[in-house]
Design a protein around this motif. Structure first.
Motif, PDB file in Angstrom:
ATOM      1  N   ASP A 150       0.856  -1.189   0.000  1.00  0.00           N
ATOM      2  CA  ASP A 150       0.000   0.000   0.000  1.00  0.00           C
ATOM      3  C   ASP A 150       0.894   1.242   0.000  1.00  0.00           C
ATOM      4  N   PRO A 151       0.329   2.410  -0.364  1.00  0.00           N
ATOM      5  CA  PRO A 151       1.169   3.605  -0.560  1.00  0.00           C
ATOM      6  C   PRO A 151       2.053   3.935   0.643  1.00  0.00           C
ATOM      7  N   GLU A 152       1.520   3.772   1.837  1.00  0.00           N
ATOM      8  CA  GLU A 152       2.283   4.136   3.022  1.00  0.00           C
ATOM      9  C   GLU A 152       3.496   3.206   3.199  1.00  0.00           C
ATOM     10  N   GLU A 153       3.248   1.908   3.045  1.00  0.00           N
ATOM     11  CA  GLU A 153       4.331   0.921   3.164  1.00  0.00           C
ATOM     12  C   GLU A 153       5.354   1.130   2.057  1.00  0.00           C
ATOM     13  N   ARG A 154       4.849   1.491   0.874  1.00  0.00           N
ATOM     14  CA  ARG A 154       5.742   1.674  -0.260  1.00  0.00           C
ATOM     15  C   ARG A 154       6.712   2.820  -0.006  1.00  0.00           C
ATOM     16  N   ILE A 155       6.181   3.897   0.541  1.00  0.00           N
ATOM     17  CA  ILE A 155       7.024   5.059   0.815  1.00  0.00           C
ATOM     18  C   ILE A 155       8.035   4.722   1.913  1.00  0.00           C
ATOM     19  N   ARG A 156       7.563   4.008   2.923  1.00  0.00           N
ATOM     20  CA  ARG A 156       8.451   3.620   4.014  1.00  0.00           C
ATOM     21  C   ARG A 156       9.583   2.719   3.480  1.00  0.00           C
ATOM     22  N   PHE A 157       9.201   1.796   2.607  1.00  0.00           N
ATOM     23  CA  PHE A 157      10.175   0.867   2.047  1.00  0.00           C
ATOM     24  C   PHE A 157      11.190   1.596   1.154  1.00  0.00           C
ATOM     25  N   ARG A 158      10.661   2.536   0.368  1.00  0.00           N
ATOM     26  CA  ARG A 158      11.504   3.341  -0.503  1.00  0.00           C
ATOM     27  C   ARG A 158      12.536   4.118   0.304  1.00  0.00           C
ATOM     28  N   ASN A 159      12.084   4.689   1.415  1.00  0.00           N
ATOM     29  CA  ASN A 159      12.994   5.448   2.270  1.00  0.00           C
ATOM     30  C   ASN A 159      14.062   4.555   2.865  1.00  0.00           C
ATOM     31  N   LEU A 160      13.667   3.336   3.216  1.00  0.00           N
ATOM     32  CA  LEU A 160      14.649   2.381   3.749  1.00  0.00           C
ATOM     33  C   LEU A 160      15.729   2.110   2.695  1.00  0.00           C
ATOM     34  N   LEU A 161      15.299   1.866   1.460  1.00  0.00           N
ATOM     35  CA  LEU A 161      16.281   1.596   0.396  1.00  0.00           C
ATOM     36  C   LEU A 161      17.189   2.806   0.164  1.00  0.00           C
ATOM     37  N   ALA A 162      16.594   3.981   0.191  1.00  0.00           N
ATOM     38  CA  ALA A 162      17.380   5.201  -0.016  1.00  0.00           C
ATOM     39  C   ALA A 162      18.448   5.324   1.064  1.00  0.00           C
ATOM     40  N   ARG A 163      18.049   5.025   2.293  1.00  0.00           N
ATOM     41  CA  ARG A 163      19.002   5.092   3.408  1.00  0.00           C
ATOM     42  C   ARG A 163      20.127   4.086   3.181  1.00  0.00           C
ATOM     43  N   LEU A 164      19.752   2.893   2.743  1.00  0.00           N
ATOM     44  CA  LEU A 164      20.752   1.839   2.539  1.00  0.00           C
ATOM     45  C   LEU A 164      21.696   2.163   1.388  1.00  0.00           C
ATOM     46  N   SER A 165      21.228   2.970   0.437  1.00  0.00           N
ATOM     47  CA  SER A 165      22.066   3.262  -0.733  1.00  0.00           C
ATOM     48  C   SER A 165      23.110   4.327  -0.418  1.00  0.00           C
ATOM     49  N   GLY A 166      23.076   4.856   0.803  1.00  0.00           N
ATOM     50  CA  GLY A 166      24.064   5.856   1.193  1.00  0.00           C
ATOM     51  C   GLY A 166      25.485   5.327   1.112  1.00  0.00           C
ATOM     52  N   ASP A 167      25.688   4.081   1.491  1.00  0.00           N
ATOM     53  CA  ASP A 167      27.054   3.555   1.482  1.00  0.00           C
ATOM     54  C   ASP A 167      27.165   2.224   0.731  1.00  0.00           C
ATOM     55  N   ARG A 168      26.237   1.993  -0.197  1.00  0.00           N
ATOM     56  CA  ARG A 168      26.363   0.806  -1.062  1.00  0.00           C
ATOM     57  C   ARG A 168      25.604   1.034  -2.359  1.00  0.00           C
ATOM     58  N   THR A 169      25.802   0.136  -3.317  1.00  0.00           N
ATOM     59  CA  THR A 169      25.038   0.204  -4.557  1.00  0.00           C
ATOM     60  C   THR A 169      23.746  -0.586  -4.372  1.00  0.00           C
ATOM     61  N   VAL A 170      22.628   0.047  -4.708  1.00  0.00           N
ATOM     62  CA  VAL A 170      21.349  -0.649  -4.652  1.00  0.00           C
ATOM     63  C   VAL A 170      20.758  -0.656  -6.058  1.00  0.00           C
ATOM     64  N   LEU A 171      20.475  -1.836  -6.570  1.00  0.00           N
ATOM     65  CA  LEU A 171      19.826  -1.953  -7.870  1.00  0.00           C
ATOM     66  C   LEU A 171      18.400  -2.419  -7.624  1.00  0.00           C
ATOM     67  N   LEU A 172      17.446  -1.596  -8.069  1.00  0.00           N
ATOM     68  CA  LEU A 172      16.036  -1.804  -7.747  1.00  0.00           C
ATOM     69  C   LEU A 172      15.240  -1.925  -9.038  1.00  0.00           C
ATOM     70  N   SER A 173      14.498  -3.008  -9.210  1.00  0.00           N
ATOM     71  CA  SER A 173      13.625  -3.068 -10.377  1.00  0.00           C
ATOM     72  C   SER A 173      12.201  -2.783  -9.947  1.00  0.00           C
ATOM     73  N   THR A 174      11.456  -2.174 -10.833  1.00  0.00           N
ATOM     74  CA  THR A 174      10.091  -1.778 -10.492  1.00  0.00           C
ATOM     75  C   THR A 174       9.340  -1.456 -11.775  1.00  0.00           C
ATOM     76  N   HIS A 175       7.995  -1.469 -11.735  1.00  0.00           N
ATOM     77  CA  HIS A 175       7.327  -0.745 -12.812  1.00  0.00           C
ATOM     78  C   HIS A 175       6.601   0.468 -12.269  1.00  0.00           C
ATOM     79  N   ILE A 176       6.893   0.813 -11.055  1.00  0.00           N
ATOM     80  CA  ILE A 176       6.285   2.007 -10.476  1.00  0.00           C
ATOM     81  C   ILE A 176       7.271   3.164 -10.605  1.00  0.00           C
TER      82      ILE A 176
END
Ligand SMILES: Nc1ncnc2c1ncn2[C@@H]1O[C@H](COP(=O)(O)OP(=O)(O)OP(=O)(O)O)[C@@H](O)[C@H]1O
Ligand SMILES: [Mg+2]
Length: 302
Positions: free
Chosen positions: A164-190
């Protein structure tokens, strides 16, 4: 950790899932966009060393994917599109099981699991059965298992689908935080998943790389091509036939307000609109180019 993909091709029997893909991915969060069946999961499985390429080469950091899969694996975490959990285990037990599989020394396991649970905000639910988790909680646990061993590269295949939108935003923020010191490759159609935090984006369609650049550059692909037009319901069919429709909604009376991609002003009465990332994606997918890029001076607004 940089990924260098060079002329990568993958066939499943007679199906060509990836067709001569060359792409360099550097640190931070990188988005992989494409419709169903584009080849996103195939590319990610190859990068995760779970599927051998048909031809081409990939280096991840200093390692050759085909020749040194063990070294590559040591440095990467992967969340597959269809990650299966044991529903009867709780989060702690799930991570403990993964830690064992990944040969994390027993005396480091507890501290690492607790740190990961903290990182994905599941500490207080760690003793609940995973079967009772929400989709977002499950995906966060999926990220925690991928982060085991602190890999420099994190590959996540469509992690926000079904959230759901709220979880999606929370999850997105988590990934963004994790990408601070590593490479994150994310696939999506959103497309919005990319907009928020990716430094780069690649679009693949039918196994081919059709765009690679920054989110701003993807937006720029639609500059001068986005139009808003008020249309009568009977014009809909014609619009749909000739243009790439982005959205439509009913306007005053029985009319429609339509947003679309077109090289020329639709019906001569469209109003130019500002391009968004989604428009850029649609422009790339429909391979419509601005008149300027065909050698004519500027997209002109009649
Ligand atoms: N194991 C397989 N055997 C045969 N064909 C396959 C296999 N896996 C994928 N394909 C085909 O390869 C193409 C790419 O599939 P892939 O799963 O990589 O796409 P995708 O971009 O991840 O799609 P989605 O957004 O639906 O997850 C599709 O045509 C698919 O049907
Ligand atoms: Mg997929």
């Amino acid at each position: 950790m940089d990924i260098q993909i060079s002329h990568l091709t993958k066939n499943y029997g007679s199906v060509r899932a990836l067709d001569d893909v060359s792409l360099t991915i550097k640190g931070g969060m990188y988005g992989l966009l494409g419709p169903n069946g584009a080849g996103k999961s195939t590319l990610m499985k190859i990068l995760a060393t779970l599927l051998p390429p048909t031809s081409g080469s990939v280096t991840i950091g200093a390692y050759d994917l085909v020749k040194q899969p063990g070294e590559v694996r040591q440095n990467l975490g992967y969340l597959p599109q269809d990650f299966g959990f044991y529903r009867s285990l709780n989060a702690y037990q799930t991570l403990d099981y993964i830690a064992t599989m990944k040969n994390i020394p027993a005396n480091q396991r507890k501290a690492q699991i607790e740190r990961l649970l903290e990182q994905v905000n599941l500490t207080k639910d760690a003793r609940r059965r995973v079967g009772g988790y929400s989709g977002g909680m499950r995906q966060r646990l999926g990220i925690a298992q991928a982060l085991m061993g602190d890999p420099a590269l994190l590959i996540v295949d469509e992690p926000t689908a079904g959230l759901d939108p709220e979880e999606r935003i929370r999850f997105r923020n988590l990934l963004a935080r994790l990408s601070g010191d590593r490479t994150v490759l994310l696939s999506t159609h959103i497309v919005a998943d990319i907009e928020a935090s990716c430094v780069g984006v690649a679009v693949i369609n039918q196994g081919k790389l059709v765009f690679n650049g920054t989110p701003d550059e993807l937006v720029a692909r639609a500059k001068g091509l986005v139009w808003q037009i008020d249309a009568a319901p009977q014009e809909w069919e014609q619009l749909e036939q000739h243009y790439s429709i982005i959205s439509s909604r009913s306007a005053s009376g029985s009319g429609l307000q339509v947003r679309l991609i077109a090289a020329e002003n639709p019906f001569g009465r469209g109003v130019p609109a500002e391009a968004s990332l989604e428009d850029g994606y649609m422009a790339v997918m429909s391979s419509i180019h601005a008149p300027a890029s065909r050698g004519i001076k500027e997209a002109s607004y009649a």
